[in-house]
Scaffold this motif. Structure first.
Motif, PDB file in Angstrom:
ATOM      1  N   ARG A  83       0.817  -1.221   0.000  1.00 26.17           N
ATOM      2  CA  ARG A  83       0.000   0.000   0.000  1.00 26.17           C
ATOM      3  C   ARG A  83       0.847   1.266   0.000  1.00 26.17           C
ATOM      4  N   TRP A  84       2.141   1.101   0.033  1.00 30.81           N
ATOM      5  CA  TRP A  84       3.038   2.231  -0.122  1.00 30.81           C
ATOM      6  C   TRP A  84       3.330   2.476  -1.605  1.00 30.81           C
ATOM      7  N   THR A  85       3.447   1.410  -2.371  1.00 33.12           N
ATOM      8  CA  THR A  85       3.940   1.533  -3.739  1.00 33.12           C
ATOM      9  C   THR A  85       2.861   1.437  -4.813  1.00 33.12           C
ATOM     10  N   THR A  86       1.692   0.897  -4.517  1.00 31.98           N
ATOM     11  CA  THR A  86       0.661   0.820  -5.547  1.00 31.98           C
ATOM     12  C   THR A  86      -0.149   2.108  -5.574  1.00 31.98           C
ATOM     13  N   TRP A  87      -0.691   2.440  -6.728  1.00 31.89           N
ATOM     14  CA  TRP A  87      -1.510   3.650  -6.877  1.00 31.89           C
ATOM     15  C   TRP A  87      -2.990   3.318  -6.790  1.00 31.89           C
ATOM     16  N   ASN A  88      -3.386   2.190  -7.385  1.00 32.48           N
ATOM     17  CA  ASN A  88      -4.786   1.760  -7.369  1.00 32.48           C
ATOM     18  C   ASN A  88      -4.873   0.313  -6.898  1.00 32.48           C
ATOM     19  N   GLU A  89      -5.258   0.137  -5.656  1.00 38.26           N
ATOM     20  CA  GLU A  89      -5.497  -1.214  -5.148  1.00 38.26           C
ATOM     21  C   GLU A  89      -6.758  -1.788  -5.774  1.00 38.26           C
ATOM     22  N   GLU A  90      -7.696  -0.908  -6.061  1.00 38.78           N
ATOM     23  CA  GLU A  90      -8.974  -1.290  -6.643  1.00 38.78           C
ATOM     24  C   GLU A  90      -9.256  -0.398  -7.840  1.00 38.78           C
ATOM     25  N   ALA A  91      -9.931  -0.947  -8.839  1.00 36.18           N
ATOM     26  CA  ALA A  91     -10.286  -0.173 -10.029  1.00 36.18           C
ATOM     27  C   ALA A  91     -11.583   0.577  -9.769  1.00 36.18           C
ATOM     28  N   THR A  92     -11.479   1.691  -9.072  1.00 39.90           N
ATOM     29  CA  THR A  92     -12.662   2.496  -8.772  1.00 39.90           C
ATOM     30  C   THR A  92     -13.056   3.338  -9.984  1.00 39.90           C
ATOM     31  N   ARG A  93     -14.275   3.818  -9.968  1.00 38.41           N
ATOM     32  CA  ARG A  93     -14.741   4.697 -11.043  1.00 38.41           C
ATOM     33  C   ARG A  93     -13.854   5.935 -11.146  1.00 38.41           C
ATOM     34  N   ASP A  94     -13.515   6.502  -9.990  1.00 40.28           N
ATOM     35  CA  ASP A  94     -12.668   7.693  -9.994  1.00 40.28           C
ATOM     36  C   ASP A  94     -11.262   7.376 -10.488  1.00 40.28           C
ATOM     37  N   GLY A  95     -10.696   6.270 -10.004  1.00 37.52           N
ATOM     38  CA  GLY A  95      -9.343   5.914 -10.404  1.00 37.52           C
ATOM     39  C   GLY A  95      -9.229   5.678 -11.895  1.00 37.52           C
ATOM     40  N   ILE A  96     -10.233   5.010 -12.486  1.00 42.20           N
ATOM     41  CA  ILE A  96     -10.219   4.753 -13.932  1.00 42.20           C
ATOM     42  C   ILE A  96     -10.313   6.070 -14.693  1.00 42.20           C
ATOM     43  N   ARG A  97     -11.231   6.952 -14.256  1.00 41.83           N
ATOM     44  CA  ARG A  97     -11.382   8.234 -14.948  1.00 41.83           C
ATOM     45  C   ARG A  97     -10.126   9.093 -14.818  1.00 41.83           C
ATOM     46  N   HIS A  98      -9.538   9.138 -13.624  1.00 40.67           N
ATOM     47  CA  HIS A  98      -8.327   9.933 -13.434  1.00 40.67           C
ATOM     48  C   HIS A  98      -7.192   9.428 -14.317  1.00 40.67           C
ATOM     49  N   TYR A  99      -7.062   8.108 -14.430  1.00 46.62           N
ATOM     50  CA  TYR A  99      -6.016   7.563 -15.289  1.00 46.62           C
ATOM     51  C   TYR A  99      -6.259   7.966 -16.742  1.00 46.62           C
ATOM     52  N   ALA A 100      -7.499   7.783 -17.226  1.00 46.40           N
ATOM     53  CA  ALA A 100      -7.807   8.113 -18.621  1.00 46.40           C
ATOM     54  C   ALA A 100      -7.565   9.590 -18.904  1.00 46.40           C
ATOM     55  N   PHE A 101      -8.052  10.461 -18.038  1.00 44.61           N
ATOM     56  CA  PHE A 101      -7.855  11.893 -18.245  1.00 44.61           C
ATOM     57  C   PHE A 101      -6.374  12.254 -18.174  1.00 44.61           C
ATOM     58  N   GLY A 102      -5.580  11.482 -17.427  1.00 49.34           N
ATOM     59  CA  GLY A 102      -4.167  11.790 -17.248  1.00 49.34           C
ATOM     60  C   GLY A 102      -3.358  11.729 -18.531  1.00 49.34           C
ATOM     61  N   PHE A 103      -3.841  10.986 -19.538  1.00 48.24           N
ATOM     62  CA  PHE A 103      -3.145  10.983 -20.828  1.00 48.24           C
ATOM     63  C   PHE A 103      -4.055  11.479 -21.947  1.00 48.24           C
ATOM     64  N   GLY A 104      -5.140  12.174 -21.573  1.00 43.55           N
ATOM     65  CA  GLY A 104      -5.962  12.851 -22.564  1.00 43.55           C
ATOM     66  C   GLY A 104      -7.014  11.994 -23.227  1.00 43.55           C
ATOM     67  N   ASP A 105      -7.537  10.977 -22.526  1.00 48.37           N
ATOM     68  CA  ASP A 105      -8.499  10.043 -23.111  1.00 48.37           C
ATOM     69  C   ASP A 105      -9.862  10.239 -22.456  1.00 48.37           C
ATOM     70  N   ASP A 106     -10.870  10.615 -23.258  1.00 49.33           N
ATOM     71  CA  ASP A 106     -12.229  10.744 -22.733  1.00 49.33           C
ATOM     72  C   ASP A 106     -13.173   9.736 -23.378  1.00 49.33           C
ATOM     73  N   ASN A 107     -12.630   8.593 -23.805  1.00 50.86           N
ATOM     74  CA  ASN A 107     -13.454   7.521 -24.357  1.00 50.86           C
ATOM     75  C   ASN A 107     -14.589   7.213 -23.380  1.00 50.86           C
ATOM     76  N   PRO A 108     -15.862   7.292 -23.818  1.00 50.65           N
ATOM     77  CA  PRO A 108     -16.974   7.099 -22.873  1.00 50.65           C
ATOM     78  C   PRO A 108     -17.002   5.718 -22.236  1.00 50.65           C
ATOM     79  N   LEU A 109     -16.359   4.733 -22.864  1.00 54.20           N
ATOM     80  CA  LEU A 109     -16.321   3.403 -22.270  1.00 54.20           C
ATOM     81  C   LEU A 109     -15.550   3.413 -20.954  1.00 54.20           C
ATOM     82  N   TYR A 110     -14.672   4.407 -20.767  1.00 55.18           N
ATOM     83  CA  TYR A 110     -13.861   4.510 -19.558  1.00 55.18           C
ATOM     84  C   TYR A 110     -14.406   5.524 -18.557  1.00 55.18           C
ATOM     85  N   VAL A 111     -15.168   6.501 -19.013  1.00 58.12           N
ATOM     86  CA  VAL A 111     -15.499   7.634 -18.130  1.00 58.12           C
ATOM     87  C   VAL A 111     -16.991   7.913 -17.985  1.00 58.12           C
TER      88      VAL A 111
END
Length: 418
Positions: free
Chosen positions: A35-63
């Motif tokens: 829990r020190w080194t991982t960023w997402n222990e669980e694939a939450t709705r917020d975590g998935i959206r933050h990752y997608a937005f982080g590289f400029g992806d707004d594909n509706p399947l992800y967000v």
């Protein structure tokens, strides 16, 4: 190979055969995510959206939860690269003889992310709790364009979910080079002046952004695809520090902690830190925002993360293929630095349609080229598209002999272990 005795280890920051032999002791040894080194222990709705937005992806399947619910997946799924910062390692028995194996090997020698070889077997769905085992499988000495004599290591990560479904096996290549040698080798490139963009040049980039499309719910059938078909060119950049920050917000990095946590991190991995120009302790990650430090390893300026270009190349394909398709394999190579101020142009074609397996796979080639017409990354990606005759494609069956899903117990060591 028998590891070199500790007393023959090279000094800090040197790449030697003895250091490589010491590093080879790490092969097969789990390098746990806690829990020190991982960023997402669980694939939450917020975590998935933050990752997608982080590289400029707004594909509706992800967000877009509504869009995801109407898709074949019944809900949001994560972009394929989401795994890079995800997952905990379960409690794994340690043998006494493994303690300290390879510790300190190649300390102070710089590492560049150099490429990926990933095979996917299931999607990451919203709510999935993710598990990972991470270990080195190889290291070899060789000559490198990044900095003369070098070594290339291969780090494997195996991901699965709480249902015991294998998600992916991901091998990443890393180039190890001495900082001084890399800087001397690239003196001419470091001196190359940075291009200053005109308003007309930026207008061209904006026009390309405006034309980008996402296939989404409209199926793209394999019967309609032709070899040689080109993807619409895309631009990313000019790269600014804010783009690097956005990537870190979505993907995370365990090496970047502030204040007390930064101090604690230095106790864990002191070789990763050195004094910056102000005399303060700073991590080697500052190559991504500190021009002077980046030049010390041979780059013209601070540069992006290799995984960011990996995400861009995958986005070209996931936007093109539509919701019903599955990305099953990615092989990419990082061939140069993408520094602050660089403008990346992504181009690609359908190279082949492989009909030898259980389902036709469209083989796509994608390249990243900067404003100097230098290739900085290239990838081969394999996609299974829906078929008018056969319906929806499935992911490939996972290998039966990977043997890495045993032990779903909570981690018992490291910070915040339950």
């Amino acid at each position: 190979m028998t590891a070199a005795p500790a007393e023959t280890e090279a000094e800090f920051g040197r790449l030697t055969s003895a250091g490589v032999a010491k590093f080879r002791e790490k092969i097969g040894l789990d390098w746990a995510y806690d829990r020190w080194t991982t960023w997402n222990e669980e694939a939450t709705r917020d975590g998935i959206r933050h990752y997608a937005f982080g590289f400029g992806d707004d594909n509706p399947l992800y967000v877009d939860p509504g869009h995801g619910a109407r898709s074949r997946w019944g809900g949001i799924i994560a972009p394929p690269g989401f795994l890079e910062g995800a997952g905990l390692t379960p409690a794994i028995p340690r043998r006494p003889e493994d303690r300290g194996r390879g510790k300190g090997a190649l300390s102070g020698v710089h590492m560049f992310w150099a490429g990926d070889h990933t095979r996917y077997f299931n999607p990451v769905r919203e709510g999935d709790r993710l598990w990972v085992r991470r270990f080195y499988v190889d290291i070899q000495e060789k000559e490198s364009r990044f900095g003369g004599t070098s070594a290339v290591s291969v780090r494997r990560r195996v991901y699965w979910n709480d249902r015991g479904e294998l998600i992916a096996i991901w091998d990443a290549d890393f180039v190890h080079t001495e900082r001084d040698a890399a800087a001397k080798r690239n003196t001419a490139k470091i001196a190359t002046p940075q291009h200053i963009y005109t308003s007309d040049e930026l207008l061209v980039v904006d026009e390309h952004y405006a034309r980008e499309t996402v296939r989404g719910a409209e199926p793209r059938y394999v019967e309609d695809v032709e070899v040689g078909e080109a993807f619409e060119p895309r631009y990313r950049g000019p790269l600014i520090t804010g783009d690097v920050i956005a990537w870190l917000q979505g993907n995370g990095r365990s090496e970047i902690y502030p204040y007390r946590l930064g101090y604690q991190n230095r106790q864990r991995m002191g070789g990763f830190y050195s004094r910056n120009g102000d005399g303060a302790w700073d991590s080697a990650m500052r190559v991504h925002w500190d021009d002077g430090y980046a030049q010390s390893v041979g780059a013209r300026r601070a540069y992006d993360y290799g995984m960011l270009r990996n995400a861009w190349m995958m986005q070209v394909i996931t936007d093109w293929m539509g919701d019903d398709a599955v990305l099953v394999a990615v092989d990419d190579r990082i061939t140069g630095f993408n520094v602050l101020g660089d403008l990346t142009r992504l181009t690609g074609t359908v190279a082949a349609i492989d009909t030898t397996g259980e389902w036709p796979e469209v083989v796509c080639e994608v390249q990243c080229t900067n404003q100097l017409d230098e290739n900085t990354a290239r990838g081969t990606l394999r996609v299974r598209l829906p078929s008018r005759e056969r319906g929806l494609p499935a992911f490939p069956a996972p290998p039966a002999d990977h043997g890495l899903l045993e032990g779903m117990a909570e981690p018992t060591e490291g910070p915040w272990a339950r």
